[in-house]
Design a protein around this motif. Structure first.
Motif, PDB file in Angstrom:
ATOM      1  N   UNK A  78      -6.073   2.307   6.004  1.00 28.33           N
ATOM      2  CA  UNK A  78      -5.194   1.783   7.039  1.00 28.33           C
ATOM      3  C   UNK A  78      -4.097   0.976   6.369  1.00 28.33           C
ATOM      4  N   UNK A  79      -2.925   0.969   6.958  1.00 28.32           N
ATOM      5  CA  UNK A  79      -1.830   0.212   6.378  1.00 28.32           C
ATOM      6  C   UNK A  79      -1.884  -1.227   6.874  1.00 28.32           C
ATOM      7  N   UNK A  80      -2.443  -2.086   6.037  1.00 28.40           N
ATOM      8  CA  UNK A  80      -2.590  -3.507   6.348  1.00 28.40           C
ATOM      9  C   UNK A  80      -2.158  -4.357   5.155  1.00 28.40           C
ATOM     10  N   UNK A  81      -1.103  -3.959   4.489  1.00 27.03           N
ATOM     11  CA  UNK A  81      -0.683  -4.672   3.286  1.00 27.03           C
ATOM     12  C   UNK A  81      -0.312  -6.118   3.567  1.00 27.03           C
ATOM     13  N   UNK A  82       0.167  -6.408   4.778  1.00 29.51           N
ATOM     14  CA  UNK A  82       0.508  -7.783   5.120  1.00 29.51           C
ATOM     15  C   UNK A  82      -0.722  -8.681   5.094  1.00 29.51           C
TER      16      UNK A  82
END
Length: 141
Positions: A78-82
């Protein structure tokens, strides 16, 4: 005459190399037995943090050497780089956890540049050795 002398010298050298290799192998085994449980516990503690940031450990590689090291391959689910930055700002992570998250963040900060050239980051390998090593696998989009 000189050929016989050289042969005897080579036999002696072979024996010393064999003894040294055996001693190094034994030392490596001792270090693995000592350090492996510690490394595996660090990985167990890291997994929930990675998951919170959208990553999972896909593969693990053990390098039997002096010192021994473990490498992990992580993939983004999942894109959760923040979330990585948020966790780093909390200062509640161990040095090891911070180093891994900083490595992932650093590599993924290049994704925009890769994307402009029709590439994307896939798997990221992180070697837990001294010094740490990070390898990003990229592929065409």
């Amino acid at each position: 005459m000189n050929l016989d002398k050289m042969k005897k010298g080579l036999v002696k050298v072979q024996g010393k190399v064999s003894e040294t290799a055996s001693a190094l192998g034994e030392k490596s085994k001792e270090q693995m037995e000592k350090k492996l449980p510690i490394m595996l516990q660090k990985l167990d503690d890291l997994q929930p943090i990675l998951k919170e940031c959208g990553f999972v450990i896909d593969d693990m590689e053990i390098l039997v050497s002096i010192p021994p090291s473990i490498s992990i391959a992580v993939i983004q689910q999942e894109e959760k780089l923040d979330r990585i930055k948020e966790l780093l700002d909390l200062n509640e992570l161990t040095k090891f956890q911070s180093a891994v998250l900083k490595s992932i963040s650093s590599v993924y900060s290049l994704n925009k540049t890769f994307g402009e050239h029709n590439y994307v980051i896939g798997e990221v390998e992180i070697s837990m050795s001294i010094p740490p090593r990070v390898i990003a696998h990229i592929s065409r989009t």
